[in-house]
Write a protein that holds these residues in place. Structure first.
Motif, PDB file in Angstrom:
ATOM      1  N   LEU A  34       0.843  -1.390  -0.054  1.00 60.08           N
ATOM      2  CA  LEU A  34       0.043   0.068   0.113  1.00 60.08           C
ATOM      3  C   LEU A  34       0.732   1.385  -0.031  1.00 60.08           C
ATOM      4  N   ARG A  35       1.897   1.311   0.712  1.00 56.01           N
ATOM      5  CA  ARG A  35       2.900   2.481   0.657  1.00 56.01           C
ATOM      6  C   ARG A  35       3.546   2.552  -0.671  1.00 56.01           C
ATOM      7  N   LYS A  36       3.836   1.648  -1.392  1.00 59.78           N
ATOM      8  CA  LYS A  36       4.303   1.669  -2.609  1.00 59.78           C
ATOM      9  C   LYS A  36       3.372   2.193  -3.628  1.00 59.78           C
ATOM     10  N   THR A  37       2.080   1.858  -3.537  1.00 62.58           N
ATOM     11  CA  THR A  37       1.065   2.189  -4.312  1.00 62.58           C
ATOM     12  C   THR A  37       1.044   3.732  -4.061  1.00 62.58           C
ATOM     13  N   VAL A  38       0.706   4.229  -2.968  1.00 62.33           N
ATOM     14  CA  VAL A  38       0.525   5.658  -2.386  1.00 62.33           C
ATOM     15  C   VAL A  38       1.896   6.613  -3.148  1.00 62.33           C
ATOM     16  N   ALA A  39       2.908   5.916  -2.996  1.00 60.98           N
ATOM     17  CA  ALA A  39       4.166   6.652  -3.513  1.00 60.98           C
ATOM     18  C   ALA A  39       3.790   6.629  -5.058  1.00 60.98           C
ATOM     19  N   THR A  40       3.547   5.842  -5.646  1.00 56.27           N
ATOM     20  CA  THR A  40       3.252   5.641  -7.008  1.00 56.27           C
ATOM     21  C   THR A  40       2.248   6.788  -7.603  1.00 56.27           C
ATOM     22  N   LEU A  41       1.155   6.797  -6.777  1.00 54.71           N
ATOM     23  CA  LEU A  41       0.019   7.715  -7.004  1.00 54.71           C
ATOM     24  C   LEU A  41       0.514   9.096  -6.991  1.00 54.71           C
ATOM     25  N   LYS A  42       1.404   9.337  -5.898  1.00 53.07           N
ATOM     26  CA  LYS A  42       1.690  10.886  -5.831  1.00 53.07           C
ATOM     27  C   LYS A  42       2.827  11.217  -6.703  1.00 53.07           C
ATOM     28  N   ASN A  43       3.541  10.093  -7.307  1.00 47.50           N
ATOM     29  CA  ASN A  43       4.532  10.768  -8.239  1.00 47.50           C
ATOM     30  C   ASN A  43       3.586  10.978  -9.706  1.00 47.50           C
ATOM     31  N   GLU A  44       2.641   9.982 -10.014  1.00 50.32           N
ATOM     32  CA  GLU A  44       1.654  10.274 -10.905  1.00 50.32           C
ATOM     33  C   GLU A  44       0.993  11.894 -10.787  1.00 50.32           C
ATOM     34  N   ARG A  45       0.339  11.897  -9.893  1.00 52.58           N
ATOM     35  CA  ARG A  45      -0.244  13.231  -9.444  1.00 52.58           C
ATOM     36  C   ARG A  45       0.527  14.441 -10.002  1.00 52.58           C
ATOM     37  N   ALA A  46       2.097  14.333  -9.347  1.00 53.07           N
ATOM     38  CA  ALA A  46       2.848  15.467  -9.495  1.00 53.07           C
ATOM     39  C   ALA A  46       3.352  15.480 -11.196  1.00 53.07           C
ATOM     40  N   GLN A  47       3.424  14.395 -11.842  1.00 52.67           N
ATOM     41  CA  GLN A  47       3.641  14.343 -13.133  1.00 52.67           C
ATOM     42  C   GLN A  47       2.536  15.094 -13.849  1.00 52.67           C
ATOM     43  N   PHE A  48       1.234  14.663 -13.626  1.00 48.46           N
ATOM     44  CA  PHE A  48       0.034  15.044 -14.292  1.00 48.46           C
ATOM     45  C   PHE A  48      -0.069  16.713 -14.058  1.00 48.46           C
ATOM     46  N   ARG A  49       0.364  17.251 -12.822  1.00 50.77           N
ATOM     47  CA  ARG A  49       0.203  18.572 -12.658  1.00 50.77           C
ATOM     48  C   ARG A  49       1.313  19.184 -13.315  1.00 50.77           C
ATOM     49  N   ARG A  50       2.602  18.709 -13.562  1.00 47.97           N
ATOM     50  CA  ARG A  50       3.350  19.386 -14.350  1.00 47.97           C
ATOM     51  C   ARG A  50       3.027  19.416 -15.860  1.00 47.97           C
ATOM     52  N   GLU A  51       2.348  18.273 -16.356  1.00 48.72           N
ATOM     53  CA  GLU A  51       1.794  18.247 -17.613  1.00 48.72           C
ATOM     54  C   GLU A  51       0.464  19.337 -17.898  1.00 48.72           C
ATOM     55  N   VAL A  52      -0.312  19.460 -16.821  1.00 49.65           N
ATOM     56  CA  VAL A  52      -1.446  20.282 -17.130  1.00 49.65           C
ATOM     57  C   VAL A  52      -0.645  21.947 -17.009  1.00 49.65           C
ATOM     58  N   ALA A  53       0.422  22.190 -16.125  1.00 49.11           N
ATOM     59  CA  ALA A  53       1.026  23.553 -16.159  1.00 49.11           C
ATOM     60  C   ALA A  53       1.456  23.782 -17.521  1.00 49.11           C
ATOM     61  N   THR A  54       2.222  22.777 -18.175  1.00 48.88           N
ATOM     62  CA  THR A  54       2.873  23.088 -19.366  1.00 48.88           C
ATOM     63  C   THR A  54       1.896  23.306 -20.698  1.00 48.88           C
ATOM     64  N   VAL A  55       0.577  22.501 -20.570  1.00 45.32           N
ATOM     65  CA  VAL A  55      -0.239  22.703 -21.673  1.00 45.32           C
ATOM     66  C   VAL A  55      -1.101  23.889 -21.170  1.00 45.32           C
ATOM     67  N   SER A  56      -1.230  24.165 -19.880  1.00 45.11           N
ATOM     68  CA  SER A  56      -1.886  25.777 -19.847  1.00 45.11           C
ATOM     69  C   SER A  56      -0.995  26.671 -20.202  1.00 45.11           C
ATOM     70  N   LYS A  57       0.341  26.601 -20.058  1.00 47.72           N
ATOM     71  CA  LYS A  57       1.255  27.597 -20.487  1.00 47.72           C
ATOM     72  C   LYS A  57       1.128  27.945 -22.225  1.00 47.72           C
ATOM     73  N   GLY A  58       1.007  26.911 -22.702  1.00 53.94           N
ATOM     74  CA  GLY A  58       0.862  26.834 -24.111  1.00 53.94           C
ATOM     75  C   GLY A  58      -0.454  27.154 -24.850  1.00 53.94           C
ATOM     76  N   THR A  59      -1.392  27.469 -23.828  1.00 53.52           N
ATOM     77  CA  THR A  59      -2.761  27.751 -24.726  1.00 53.52           C
ATOM     78  C   THR A  59      -2.649  29.238 -24.971  1.00 53.52           C
ATOM     79  N   VAL A  60      -3.266  29.484 -26.031  1.00 51.78           N
ATOM     80  CA  VAL A  60      -3.560  30.959 -26.599  1.00 51.78           C
ATOM     81  C   VAL A  60      -4.703  31.438 -26.046  1.00 51.78           C
ATOM     82  N   ARG A  61      -4.547  32.627 -25.366  1.00 53.89           N
ATOM     83  CA  ARG A  61      -5.689  33.321 -24.873  1.00 53.89           C
ATOM     84  C   ARG A  61      -5.780  34.717 -25.680  1.00 53.89           C
ATOM     85  N   SER A  62      -7.065  35.084 -25.571  1.00 57.51           N
ATOM     86  CA  SER A  62      -7.751  36.249 -26.531  1.00 57.51           C
ATOM     87  C   SER A  62      -7.106  37.397 -25.555  1.00 57.51           C
TER      88      SER A  62
END
Length: 156
Positions: A34-62
């Motif tokens: 369970l601890r390994k699973t939690v650590a893996t999920l935390k890493n995935e969450r951090a990776q998703f947040r980085r990806e969201v930040a990268t994608v949101s920086k690349g969006t064109v705003r009016s």
């Protein structure tokens, strides 16, 4: 009789430890998994947040509607959101947009001297200009050029 009682007590303690180990050992293994699973999920969450930040920086705003609405709010003195301003990030922003200081001044509605002072940490911009700088951060090179072309006389 005292020896029999002590021996019986020791045997009961030994058997109870043995039985409790049988129950606890599988639980320990589950806990490790369970601890390994939690650590893996935390890493995935951090990776998703980085990806969201990268994608949101690349969006064109009016740019045009935001410039008018947010700046009007800033001038009215009712801004609730604070933007972080540093001279280095301001200069990097200007260089990223490939603007000269006079062009940046035109875009923000300030003087060339003010832009120079902000970049060299000679002074800090007022709240109104910090809000405008935050809006300009969302612009692309192309949209910044379009805004400058809309004001060819140098007036914002």
């Amino acid at each position: 009789m005292a020896n029999t009682a002590a021996l019986t007590k020791e045997q009961i303690a030994r058997i109870s430890r043995k039985e409790s180990r049988k129950i606890i050992e599988p639980m320990k293994a589950q806990l490790v998994l369970l601890r390994k699973t939690v650590a893996t999920l935390k890493n995935e969450r951090a990776q998703f947040r980085r990806e969201v930040a990268t994608v949101s920086k690349g969006t064109v705003r009016s740019a045009t509607p935001q410039l008018r609405s947010e700046v009007d709010v800033a001038e009215a003195g009712t801004t609730t959101r604070r933007y972080r301003f540093t001279a280095a990030s301001f200069r990097k922003l200007r260089e990223r947009l490939e603007l000269t200081r006079p062009e940046m001044a035109t875009l923000l509605g300030s003087s060339k001297q003010a832009v120079y002072m902000w970049e060299t940490e000679g002074s800090q911009p007022r709240e109104v200009f910090v809000a405008k700088i935050a809006i300009v951060k969302g612009l692309t090179k192309q949209s910044a050029r379009q805004l400058l072309e809309a004001h060819p006389d140098g007036q914002p």
